[in-house]
Structure formats: structure tokens, C-alpha cells
Design a protein around this motif. Structure first.
Motif, short mmCIF file in Angstrom:
data_model
loop_
_atom_site.label_atom_id
_atom_site.label_comp_id
_atom_site.label_asym_id
_atom_site.label_seq_id
_atom_site.Cartn_x
_atom_site.Cartn_y
_atom_site.Cartn_z
N LYS A 12 0.84 -1.18 0.00
CA LYS A 12 0.00 0.00 0.00
C LYS A 12 0.89 1.25 0.00
N LYS A 13 0.36 2.32 -0.54
CA LYS A 13 1.14 3.55 -0.70
C LYS A 13 1.34 4.26 0.64
N GLU A 14 0.31 4.29 1.47
CA GLU A 14 0.40 4.95 2.78
C GLU A 14 0.43 3.89 3.88
N PHE A 15 1.26 4.13 4.87
CA PHE A 15 1.40 3.17 5.97
C PHE A 15 1.81 3.91 7.23
N SER A 16 1.68 3.24 8.36
CA SER A 16 2.01 3.86 9.64
C SER A 16 3.31 3.30 10.19
N LEU A 17 3.85 4.01 11.15
CA LEU A 17 5.04 3.53 11.85
C LEU A 17 4.75 2.18 12.50
N GLN A 18 3.56 2.03 13.05
CA GLN A 18 3.19 0.77 13.69
C GLN A 18 3.19 -0.38 12.68
N ASP A 19 2.80 -0.10 11.44
CA ASP A 19 2.84 -1.13 10.40
C ASP A 19 4.24 -1.72 10.27
N ILE A 20 5.24 -0.86 10.34
CA ILE A 20 6.63 -1.33 10.21
C ILE A 20 7.11 -1.95 11.52
N TYR A 21 6.66 -1.42 12.65
CA TYR A 21 6.99 -2.04 13.93
C TYR A 21 6.54 -3.51 13.97
N ASN A 22 5.47 -3.82 13.26
CA ASN A 22 4.95 -5.19 13.26
C ASN A 22 5.94 -6.19 12.65
N PHE A 23 6.95 -5.67 11.96
CA PHE A 23 7.98 -6.54 11.37
C PHE A 23 9.14 -6.78 12.35
N GLU A 24 9.01 -6.25 13.56
CA GLU A 24 10.10 -6.37 14.53
C GLU A 24 10.57 -7.82 14.73
N PRO A 25 9.67 -8.81 14.89
CA PRO A 25 10.14 -10.19 15.08
C PRO A 25 10.98 -10.69 13.89
N ASN A 26 10.57 -10.33 12.67
CA ASN A 26 11.33 -10.75 11.49
C ASN A 26 12.70 -10.10 11.44
N LEU A 27 12.74 -8.82 11.79
CA LEU A 27 14.00 -8.08 11.75
C LEU A 27 14.96 -8.55 12.84
N LYS A 28 14.41 -9.03 13.95
CA LYS A 28 15.26 -9.58 15.02
C LYS A 28 15.98 -10.84 14.54
N ILE A 29 15.31 -11.61 13.71
CA ILE A 29 15.92 -12.83 13.17
C ILE A 29 17.06 -12.47 12.20
N ILE A 30 16.82 -11.45 11.40
CA ILE A 30 17.83 -11.02 10.42
C ILE A 30 19.00 -10.34 11.10
N HIS A 31 18.71 -9.58 12.16
CA HIS A 31 19.73 -8.80 12.87
C HIS A 31 19.74 -9.16 14.36
N PRO A 32 20.16 -10.37 14.69
CA PRO A 32 20.10 -10.83 16.09
C PRO A 32 21.00 -10.04 17.03
N GLU A 33 21.99 -9.36 16.48
CA GLU A 33 22.93 -8.61 17.31
C GLU A 33 22.35 -7.27 17.77
N ASN A 34 21.27 -6.83 17.14
CA ASN A 34 20.69 -5.52 17.45
C ASN A 34 19.56 -5.63 18.47
N ARG A 35 19.69 -4.93 19.58
CA ARG A 35 18.68 -4.98 20.63
C ARG A 35 17.74 -3.77 20.62
N HIS A 36 17.90 -2.94 19.60
CA HIS A 36 17.08 -1.72 19.53
C HIS A 36 16.43 -1.63 18.14
N ILE A 37 15.64 -2.64 17.82
CA ILE A 37 15.05 -2.75 16.49
C ILE A 37 14.14 -1.56 16.16
N LYS A 38 13.31 -1.16 17.10
CA LYS A 38 12.38 -0.06 16.82
C LYS A 38 13.14 1.24 16.57
#
Length: 262
Positions: free
Chosen positions: A209-235
Motif C-alpha cells: 500500500k502507498k500509505e502506511f504507519s510507523l506501527q505497520d513497520i513495527y509489526n515486522f520487529e520479530p522478522n528483523l530480530k531474526i535477520i539482525h540478532p545482534e541488534n537490541r534496539h530494532i524499533k
């Protein structure tokens, strides 16, 4: 569409390679001939030149802006996980200073019709999109040889700039504009930083979708933790990349935590 693109011939000329017995050699010759006749440099709009086989380090060169391009042609669509060359070779190629941009040509084997043609700028190619295959067995002719896959699913939509998609040609203006949209990535030298930006671009693409919220991207936090396990400040990292993409005019910030793709 521009007049030049409307006149694009989408059929490959099979008669150009009658002297070759190898199918891979045939498709290389006829696809490179087609590209030279129909495709322009996405960086400056100038014609491109097919380089001589015994001299080339890539397949095509723009003599105006000196950008170079390597081409891969296949009767299968370039999507998901696609078999590529030897792992060490492609990793070394992508790490070199003179690595090319990449053209991908998908043709229909029944009538040699160009169904898709797109370019991926070289700055989208980072080590994370190359996957090592298992070494060939002891019984194989090339035992121990290690191939690779290109993970097209890890390339954001904006990194695949189509000239032709499903048999439909795009205008020259549209192609040149899309190329310039992500050119800012060229200046990011560290793969780690670029990887984060591409990950967020892929998250945005996944929303469809063209418009999205910050929360929409926050919802990817579990996926991003897997890709970047060394980072503890994903948000924090998410907000940082969204701000960067806004500053580079890839996104507009509409206020109240809402963004829009340009």
C-alpha cells in the motif's frame, strides 16, 4: 509512453545464432543482440554498446556515462530463488570496484518473445542476496564445486526497474525516473548499513500500500530480530531508516506517524 518504446520489437531473432550448437550460446548471442538494439542506459538514456567477447569484463557499456551492465537471460522468470554461478566467483564479482549493474531478460521459449526485461542497479547487490548452494558430491563431474542462488525476494521492488513486464513496455521517462529514485544507495559503502535500508524497503513492499504507519513497520520487529540478532534496539533502527528514506525523498512523512511512498 515514448514513441521509441512503443516501437520496441519483443521477438528475439533466432536466425542470428544458427551456427552455434550450444543452446546457452545461442540464447546469449540473440538476447545480447536484442538488448543492444532495444535498450538504453537507465542512468543517462544514451544507447548502450555490446562489448567484444574477448575483451569484455561485462556485456554492455554506455559510452556516455561509462556505466556497464551484465546480462542474464532465461526462459524461467527471475523470482524467488534463482540458480546463479559459482559462489566464490559471484561474491568476488559483487565485491569488486568495477562490478556491473545487471540486466535480466526473461523470454518465452515457445516463440522467443521477450516477456520481461528489467535492470537491477549494482548497489542493490549485497552479500545477503547471494546464497551458497551445497557442494557437488564426490560422484559429480565437478565434485566439490559450490554454486549459488540469487535471492530475488530480498531485492526491493524499487530495485527491479522494468523496461518490459508481462509483455508490456514502459516509457523511457518512467524508467529514467525510477532509476534516479534509488540512486542515493550508491553513496552507502557499508553493506551492513545498506542491508538495513533494503530490509525496511522490503517491509514497506510487503504492506502493498502507498500509505502506511510507523506501527505497520513495527509489526515486522520479530522478522528483523531474526535477520539482525545482534541488534537490541530494532524499533530505534526502524525509525532511523524511515527518517533516512524520508530525507532521501523515497518517502513523504504525512504526520502522526504516517508515511507515503513517492
Amino acid at each position: 509512453m515514448s514513441a521509441a518504446v512503443l516501437k520496441m520489437q519483443l521477438l528475439l531473432n533466432k536466425n542470428l545464432a544458427k551456427q552455434y550448437s550450444s543452446n546457452s550460446q545461442k540464447i546469449r548471442v540473440i538476447s545480447e543482440f536484442w538488448t543492444e538494439k532495444n535498450i538504453f542506459c537507465p542512468n543517462c538514456g544514451n544507447d548502450i554498446k555490446n562489448l567484444e567477447n574477448n575483451k569484455k569484463v561485462s556485456d554492455f557499456l554506455c559510452e556516455k556515462c561509462l556505466e556497464n551492465y551484465e546480462q542474464k537471460a532465461s526462459q524461467k522468470k527471475f523470482q524467488g530463488k534463482v540458480i546463479s554461478s559459482e559462489y566464490k566467483t559471484i561474491v568476488a564479482r559483487l565485491s569488486s570496484r568495477n562490478k556491473p549493474h545487471f540486466f535480466f531478460l526473461h523470454y518465452m521459449i515457445k516463440n522467443y518473445f521477450v516477456n520481461d526485461f528489467f535492470v537491477v542497479p549494482k548497489y542493490f547487490f549485497i552479500p545477503e542476496i547471494i546464497e551458497k548452494r551445497k557442494a557437488l558430491s564426490e560422484n559429480a563431474q565437478r565434485k566439490g564445486w559450490v554454486g549459488s542462488y540469487i535471492l530475488f525476494s530480498k531485492i526491493p521492488n524499487s530495485g527491479k526497474i522494468y523496461y518490459v513486464e508481462n509483455g508490456q513496455a514502459f516509457s523511457k521517462k518512467d524508467i529514467l525516473t525510477k532509476w534516479q529514485k534509488t540512486k542515493f544507495l550508491k553513496d552507502i559503502k557499508r553493506d551492513e548499513l545498506k542491508g538495513w535500508i533494503l530490509d525496511i524497503m522490503n517491509c514497506i513492499d510487503s504492506l502493498n500500500k502507498k500509505e502506511f504507519s510507523l506501527q505497520d513497520i513495527y509489526n515486522f520487529e520479530p522478522n528483523l530480530k531474526i535477520i539482525h540478532p545482534e541488534n537490541r534496539h530494532i524499533k530505534d533502527k526502524i525509525r532511523q531508516q524511515l527518517q533516512f528514506l524520508r530525507d532521501k525523498k523515497y518517502l513523504d512523512f504525512l504526520g502522526a506517524g504516517v508515511y507515503r511512498l513517492r
